[in-house]
Design a protein around this motif. Structure first.
Motif, short mmCIF file in Angstrom:
data_model
loop_
_atom_site.label_atom_id
_atom_site.label_comp_id
_atom_site.label_asym_id
_atom_site.label_seq_id
_atom_site.Cartn_x
_atom_site.Cartn_y
_atom_site.Cartn_z
N SER A 58 1.08 -1.19 0.07
CA SER A 58 -0.06 -0.03 -0.10
C SER A 58 0.96 1.08 0.07
O SER A 58 2.05 1.20 0.53
CB SER A 58 -0.82 -0.04 1.36
N VAL A 65 -6.94 -3.97 0.31
CA VAL A 65 -8.11 -4.40 1.06
C VAL A 65 -8.29 -5.88 1.12
O VAL A 65 -8.44 -6.39 0.00
CB VAL A 65 -9.16 -3.25 0.50
N ASP A 66 -8.61 -6.37 2.25
CA ASP A 66 -9.13 -7.62 2.33
C ASP A 66 -10.58 -7.67 2.78
O ASP A 66 -10.92 -6.94 3.78
CB ASP A 66 -8.30 -8.34 3.52
N THR A 175 -9.08 -10.58 -1.73
CA THR A 175 -8.38 -9.43 -1.66
C THR A 175 -7.99 -8.61 -2.78
O THR A 175 -7.65 -9.17 -3.66
CB THR A 175 -6.92 -9.90 -0.99
N ARG A 180 -6.76 4.74 -3.98
CA ARG A 180 -7.46 5.41 -2.75
C ARG A 180 -8.85 6.04 -3.13
O ARG A 180 -9.83 6.22 -2.28
CB ARG A 180 -6.49 6.09 -1.79
N ARG A 183 -12.05 4.15 -3.18
CA ARG A 183 -12.45 3.45 -1.93
C ARG A 183 -13.79 3.43 -1.90
O ARG A 183 -14.41 2.42 -1.33
CB ARG A 183 -11.88 3.87 -0.72
N LYS A 187 -16.77 0.53 -1.59
CA LYS A 187 -17.53 0.48 -0.21
C LYS A 187 -19.25 0.31 -0.72
O LYS A 187 -19.71 -0.41 -0.28
CB LYS A 187 -17.48 1.81 0.55
N GLN A 203 -13.73 -5.77 6.74
CA GLN A 203 -12.77 -5.14 5.92
C GLN A 203 -11.42 -4.93 6.78
O GLN A 203 -11.80 -4.11 7.75
CB GLN A 203 -13.00 -4.00 4.88
N ASN A 205 -6.94 -3.58 6.02
CA ASN A 205 -6.15 -3.09 4.95
C ASN A 205 -4.69 -3.75 5.25
O ASN A 205 -4.35 -3.77 6.36
CB ASN A 205 -6.16 -1.83 5.31
N TYR A 221 -0.80 -6.39 8.27
CA TYR A 221 -1.77 -5.21 8.37
C TYR A 221 -1.30 -4.06 8.79
O TYR A 221 0.00 -3.81 9.01
CB TYR A 221 -2.65 -5.78 9.36
#
Length: 371
Positions: A58, A65-66, A175, A180, A183, A187, A203, A205, A221
């Protein structure tokens, strides 16, 4: 009501509709949907797929994102009213009560773990002919719908979230790496899917992922905690094989901290992390062979033996019964080409000259090739 826009997903769906399943062993072979360069592999237990030999991070532009479905297979059964036919509708009510009860205990607690085992064990036992929960139709309803619903999430994410790339897809989630700025769109897709399926997505990250393949990877993480799978796992249960834990421990330090391989291995403080274990059944035996000036001597060992890879010592062999129709016993090398020192008594490790080359080589297998 499951349907797809992607031709590959729709092809698999139509293929499944045409099948008549008479057993649940080896049902799926080579059932793959390739969508936007990513292979979704279908199987009896669940779907899977992954990029391979990659390190992803990242940064200020994108984030890993998981997305995991909360207690996926049990909640799938509850949401859709699936139950073993002979147990009736009341099964769903009791199953749902167990799920709600589990949520009342914090993650990591013994109570939470116990109830998770109870929930997931029902699904596993539904394909066990000796279990009270046995009902293969219940099994297949869960596993087939579970895979197809995840494909629906993947299709929506790939089609409606700009710049998104799928990294992994597994039994209970996927995943992704996403810009960004996208995002919010991700969502919205997740909320749409949750409303459609009556399931819940969790969720988290990742800061970094080091992926060899779908079954072997490290994920760090954002809070610094590390998820380890397959060859990178070293936090073992007591009943598991604790062989050469120095290998995954050093590999993690190399991948996440940039530590040098050989220096880290040679300065590792715990000799127990260098130990390996070999086990043979009662029908077989273990022997160690010492070679000196052209002569060979073999000595028996315990059927479960702990050992070190060392500069001096002997060669370890399994001696196994003949194959069917054969007469000669088989002798199979353990760590062929390397010498070992048995250490069933830990004191035998004192003064042993550990052959660090073997351990360095094993660490390199987990580190080299990732880019």
């Amino acid at each position: 009501w499951i349907n797809f826009q992607e031709p590959e997903f729709q092809r698999v769906l139509e293929w499944l509709k045409e099948q008549t399943i008479t057993e649940t062993k080896g049902v799926f072979k080579d059932v793959v949907a390739r969508v936007k360069g990513f292979d979704f592999v279908f199987g009896l237990g669940g779907i899977h797929g992954s990029v391979e030999n990659e390190i992803l991070e990242s940064d200020e532009d994108s984030v890993i994102v998981d997305l995991d479905v909360t207690t996926y297979y049990p909640t799938l059964a509850i949401a859709n009213g699936f139950y073993p036919q002979h147990l009736g509708q009341s099964f769903v009510d009791i199953y749902s009560h167990l799920f709600e009860q589990r949520k009342s205990y914090p993650k990591g607690s013994p109570e939470n773990a116990m109830l998770k085992l109870a929930l997931n064990g029902v699904y596993g036992d539904s394909n066990n002919v000796f279990s009270v929960f046995y009902d293969p139709l219940f099994t297949m309803r869960i596993t087939l719908n579970g895979q197809l619903l995840l494909c629906g999430l993947a299709e929506a994410a790939m089609g409606h979230v700009p710049g998104l790339r799928i990294i992994q897809c597994n039994t209970d989630g996927m995943t992704v790496i996403v810009p960004r700025e996208s995002r919010l769109r991700l969502k919205q897709v997740c909320e749409w899917w949750e409303k459609l399926t009556k399931l819940t997505l969790e969720q988290v990250n990742y800061r970094r992922m080091c992926i060899r393949d779908v079954n072997n990877y490290l994920g760090q993480y954002e809070n610094g905690k590390v998820k380890r799978k397959g060859a990178y796992e070293y936090d073992m249960e007591w009943h598991q094989n604790h062989s050469a834990l120095v290998v995954p421990k050093v590999a993690e330090k190399v991948l996440l901290e940039g530590a040098p391989i050989r220096e880290t291995v040679e300065n590792w403080p715990d000799i127990m992390d260098f130990m390996l274990r070999v086990k043979v059944p009662r029908s077989s035996s273990l022997v160690i062979e010492y070679r000196d000036n052209g002569t060979e001597q073999q000595f028996p060992l315990q059927n479960t033996t702990r050992y070190l890879i060392t500069k001096t010592g002997g060669h370890l062999f399994k001696q196994m019964p003949p194959l069917k129709g054969k007469e000669l016993w088989r002798q199979i090398g353990v760590e062929a080409g390397w010498k070992v020192t048995p250490c069933n008594d830990v004191s035998e490790a004192r003064g042993a000259r550990v052959d660090f080359d073997w351990y360095v080589q094993e660490v390199e297998k987990l580190v080299n090739g990732l880019s």
